[in-house]
Design a protein around this motif. Structure first.
Motif, PDB file in Angstrom:
ATOM      1  N   PRO A  15      30.532  46.719  17.847  1.00 23.73           N
ATOM      2  CA  PRO A  15      31.788  46.021  17.010  1.00 23.73           C
ATOM      3  C   PRO A  15      31.498  45.461  15.786  1.00 23.73           C
ATOM      4  O   PRO A  15      32.288  45.248  15.020  1.00 23.73           O
ATOM      5  N   ASN A  16      30.386  44.722  15.716  1.00 30.15           N
ATOM      6  CA  ASN A  16      30.135  43.987  14.684  1.00 30.15           C
ATOM      7  C   ASN A  16      30.209  44.766  13.301  1.00 30.15           C
ATOM      8  O   ASN A  16      30.337  44.248  12.211  1.00 30.15           O
ATOM      9  N   TYR A  17      29.881  46.093  13.354  1.00 32.67           N
ATOM     10  CA  TYR A  17      29.962  47.268  12.339  1.00 32.67           C
ATOM     11  C   TYR A  17      31.290  46.881  11.749  1.00 32.67           C
ATOM     12  O   TYR A  17      31.556  47.224  10.478  1.00 32.67           O
ATOM     13  N   ILE A  18      32.413  46.855  12.423  1.00 31.30           N
ATOM     14  CA  ILE A  18      33.633  46.951  11.953  1.00 31.30           C
ATOM     15  C   ILE A  18      33.824  45.663  10.762  1.00 31.30           C
ATOM     16  O   ILE A  18      34.663  45.748  10.122  1.00 31.30           O
ATOM     17  N   MET A  19      33.075  44.700  10.923  1.00 30.32           N
ATOM     18  CA  MET A  19      33.256  43.500  10.226  1.00 30.32           C
ATOM     19  C   MET A  19      32.926  44.061   8.707  1.00 30.32           C
ATOM     20  O   MET A  19      33.316  43.395   7.708  1.00 30.32           O
ATOM     21  N   ILE A  73      41.367  41.380  10.509  1.00 32.00           N
ATOM     22  CA  ILE A  73      40.105  41.226  11.506  1.00 32.00           C
ATOM     23  C   ILE A  73      39.056  40.279  10.770  1.00 32.00           C
ATOM     24  O   ILE A  73      38.484  40.826   9.986  1.00 32.00           O
ATOM     25  N   GLU A  74      39.213  39.124  11.382  1.00 27.50           N
ATOM     26  CA  GLU A  74      38.472  37.964  10.880  1.00 27.50           C
ATOM     27  C   GLU A  74      37.164  37.996  11.465  1.00 27.50           C
ATOM     28  O   GLU A  74      36.335  37.506  11.041  1.00 27.50           O
ATOM     29  N   ASN A  75      37.201  38.202  12.731  1.00 27.60           N
ATOM     30  CA  ASN A  75      35.942  38.247  13.756  1.00 27.60           C
ATOM     31  C   ASN A  75      36.083  39.178  14.810  1.00 27.60           C
ATOM     32  O   ASN A  75      37.035  39.928  15.000  1.00 27.60           O
ATOM     33  N   ILE A  76      35.079  39.195  15.440  1.00 33.79           N
ATOM     34  CA  ILE A  76      34.871  40.364  16.592  1.00 33.79           C
ATOM     35  C   ILE A  76      36.066  40.277  17.395  1.00 33.79           C
ATOM     36  O   ILE A  76      36.445  41.264  18.141  1.00 33.79           O
ATOM     37  N   GLU A  77      36.362  39.014  18.008  1.00 39.19           N
ATOM     38  CA  GLU A  77      37.518  38.743  18.847  1.00 39.19           C
ATOM     39  C   GLU A  77      38.715  39.233  18.704  1.00 39.19           C
ATOM     40  O   GLU A  77      39.659  39.541  19.463  1.00 39.19           O
ATOM     41  N   ASP A  78      38.990  39.645  17.262  1.00 41.65           N
ATOM     42  CA  ASP A  78      40.134  40.083  16.698  1.00 41.65           C
ATOM     43  C   ASP A  78      40.239  41.739  16.804  1.00 41.65           C
ATOM     44  O   ASP A  78      41.300  42.340  16.835  1.00 41.65           O
ATOM     45  N   ILE A  79      39.171  42.244  17.491  1.00 37.56           N
ATOM     46  CA  ILE A  79      39.154  43.724  17.609  1.00 37.56           C
ATOM     47  C   ILE A  79      39.727  44.050  19.137  1.00 37.56           C
ATOM     48  O   ILE A  79      38.869  44.039  20.033  1.00 37.56           O
ATOM     49  N   THR A  80      40.765  44.416  19.125  1.00 44.03           N
ATOM     50  CA  THR A  80      41.545  44.440  20.567  1.00 44.03           C
ATOM     51  C   THR A  80      41.406  45.855  20.960  1.00 44.03           C
ATOM     52  O   THR A  80      41.085  46.950  20.251  1.00 44.03           O
ATOM     53  N   GLU A  81      41.905  46.213  22.166  1.00 46.12           N
ATOM     54  CA  GLU A  81      42.156  47.627  22.962  1.00 46.12           C
ATOM     55  C   GLU A  81      43.063  48.296  21.705  1.00 46.12           C
ATOM     56  O   GLU A  81      42.950  49.457  21.598  1.00 46.12           O
ATOM     57  N   GLU A  82      44.064  47.701  21.401  1.00 43.17           N
ATOM     58  CA  GLU A  82      45.060  48.235  20.314  1.00 43.17           C
ATOM     59  C   GLU A  82      44.443  48.753  19.272  1.00 43.17           C
ATOM     60  O   GLU A  82      44.956  49.661  18.722  1.00 43.17           O
ATOM     61  N   PHE A  83      43.696  47.898  18.880  1.00 44.27           N
ATOM     62  CA  PHE A  83      42.788  48.447  17.516  1.00 44.27           C
ATOM     63  C   PHE A  83      42.241  49.708  17.809  1.00 44.27           C
ATOM     64  O   PHE A  83      42.469  50.702  16.964  1.00 44.27           O
ATOM     65  N   TRP A  84      41.664  49.952  18.774  1.00 44.90           N
ATOM     66  CA  TRP A  84      40.957  51.205  19.043  1.00 44.90           C
ATOM     67  C   TRP A  84      41.896  52.309  19.451  1.00 44.90           C
ATOM     68  O   TRP A  84      41.871  53.479  18.978  1.00 44.90           O
ATOM     69  N   ARG A  93      27.337  64.642  12.675  1.00 44.45           N
ATOM     70  CA  ARG A  93      27.816  63.151  13.102  1.00 44.45           C
ATOM     71  C   ARG A  93      29.172  63.344  12.213  1.00 44.45           C
ATOM     72  O   ARG A  93      29.187  63.878  11.063  1.00 44.45           O
ATOM     73  N   THR A  94      30.252  62.606  12.681  1.00 45.46           N
ATOM     74  CA  THR A  94      31.619  63.021  12.183  1.00 45.46           C
ATOM     75  C   THR A  94      32.290  61.713  12.211  1.00 45.46           C
ATOM     76  O   THR A  94      31.833  60.513  12.266  1.00 45.46           O
ATOM     77  N   HIS A  95      33.859  62.107  11.938  1.00 48.19           N
ATOM     78  CA  HIS A  95      34.546  60.960  11.636  1.00 48.19           C
ATOM     79  C   HIS A  95      34.626  60.057  13.233  1.00 48.19           C
ATOM     80  O   HIS A  95      35.192  59.170  13.500  1.00 48.19           O
ATOM     81  N   TYR A  96      34.059  60.674  14.234  1.00 51.94           N
ATOM     82  CA  TYR A  96      34.149  60.131  15.564  1.00 51.94           C
ATOM     83  C   TYR A  96      33.071  59.076  15.725  1.00 51.94           C
ATOM     84  O   TYR A  96      33.364  58.268  16.560  1.00 51.94           O
ATOM     85  N   GLU A  97      32.183  59.040  14.840  1.00 48.31           N
ATOM     86  CA  GLU A  97      31.397  57.878  14.756  1.00 48.31           C
ATOM     87  C   GLU A  97      32.125  56.378  14.528  1.00 48.31           C
ATOM     88  O   GLU A  97      31.823  55.546  14.967  1.00 48.31           O
ATOM     89  N   ASN A  98      33.439  56.613  13.995  1.00 47.93           N
ATOM     90  CA  ASN A  98      34.323  55.421  13.862  1.00 47.93           C
ATOM     91  C   ASN A  98      34.877  54.872  15.120  1.00 47.93           C
ATOM     92  O   ASN A  98      35.443  53.766  15.296  1.00 47.93           O
TER      93      ASN A  98
END
Length: 292
Positions: free
Chosen positions: A136-140, A147-158, A123-128
């Motif tokens: 996506p809740n793990y990002i919090m 990034i204050e809430n899940i809605e802030d995680i946009t496609e641009e973020f990925w 398992r690698t850095h690709y888990e990220n």
């Protein structure tokens, strides 16, 4: 045995995982596969020894795959002949509190191999861009600015994460780390059978977790994420190889053979002796022989 080359499994164009088989017939018995794997292991150990003496390159082996894909047993069998001092296995689980105080690549960066050595990322850095995209809740937990809430995680973020990972691999490749990334491509049915075996065989019960079944319900989400990863991050300096994994012995053979094929592209060599030492080898030999 059917002839296989690393290029047969390399991701060099856009792929669809649903169109790639999880099983390949190598046209030989399990016993012959094991004999062939043994020969390759011995060759790899010699390459390792020479690379260690050469002291300019190191190797990063990345293993990804769904639960039960066979990563642990593959590591055990493929690296059996290696000098234990020359290979380190890192298994990246849920980030610790200390790791979460750093950026998401930090714990992977500090685990990179020294010159002359191998690191295996189980398992690698690709888990990220896999676990965190499915959950996506793990990002919090990372406490990232803006990034204050899940809605802030946009496609641009990925997309930024993919760019960062590509840049990370480009940087380490430029500095002498040979990168090979293997996706163990397992079918959903084969995973079901392997999970059943964990429940049916007492000695394997400890491997089972109820979470395995929860994650299995997200199979399609994971497959979509893996497909995106493979298409966006397979580069000439850091290629992905898709390994049919429904048969563990075949998967081990393919990974070992691919490693050998790729490493044979490099010219590792033992360092030249200092000329003075060369000129006096006979004298040193005679001195040691006369000590009897």
């Amino acid at each position: 045995m059917k002839s296989l080359k690393s290029e047969d499994f390399k991701v060099s164009e856009t792929i669809k995982l649903s169109e790639i088989s999880t099983f390949i017939n190598v046209e030989t018995s399990e016993k012959k596969k094991e004999k062939q794997l043994q020969k390759i292991r011995e060759k790899l150990s010699k390459v390792q020894d020479k690379m260690y003496a050469h002291n300019k390159y190191s190797v990063l082996i990345c293993l990804q795959g769904m639960d039960t894909a066979g990563k642990d047993s593959l590591i055990r069998e493929v690296f059996k002949e290696f000098n234990a001092r020359g290979v380190v296995v890192n298994s990246f689980k849920t980030p610790s509190s200390n790791e979460l105080e750093h950026d998401y690549l930090w714990r992977h960066y500090i685990a990179l191999p020294e010159k002359g050595k191998f690191s295996v990322f189980n398992r690698t850095h690709y888990e990220n861009v896999l676990i965190t995209k499915v959950h996506p809740n793990y990002i919090m937990n990372e406490n990232i600015p803006e990034i204050e809430n899940i809605e802030d995680i946009t496609e641009e973020f990925w997309e930024n994460r993919f760019e960062s990972i590509n840049a990370f691999e480009k940087h380490i490749a430029t500095n002498g780390i040979i990168i090979m990334k293997f996706f163990l491509h397992l079918s959903k049915e084969e995973q079901r059978q392997r999970l059943l075996r964990r429940l049916e065989k007492e000695k394997h019960n400890w491997k089972f977790s109820p979470d395995d079944l929860k994650e299995r319900l997200l199979w399609d989400d994971y497959q979509n994420c893996y497909e995106e990863i493979l298409n966006k991050t397979s580069k000439e300096h850091a290629p992905w190889f898709i390994v049919p994994a429904d048969n563990k012995e075949t998967a081990r053979y393919i990974v070992a053979k691919t490693m050998l094929d790729e490493l044979n592209k490099y010219e590792f060599h033992y360092p030249e002796l200092d000329q003075e030492v060369k000129d006096n080898i006979k004298m040193y030999h005679d001195k040691l022989s006369s000590e009897k």
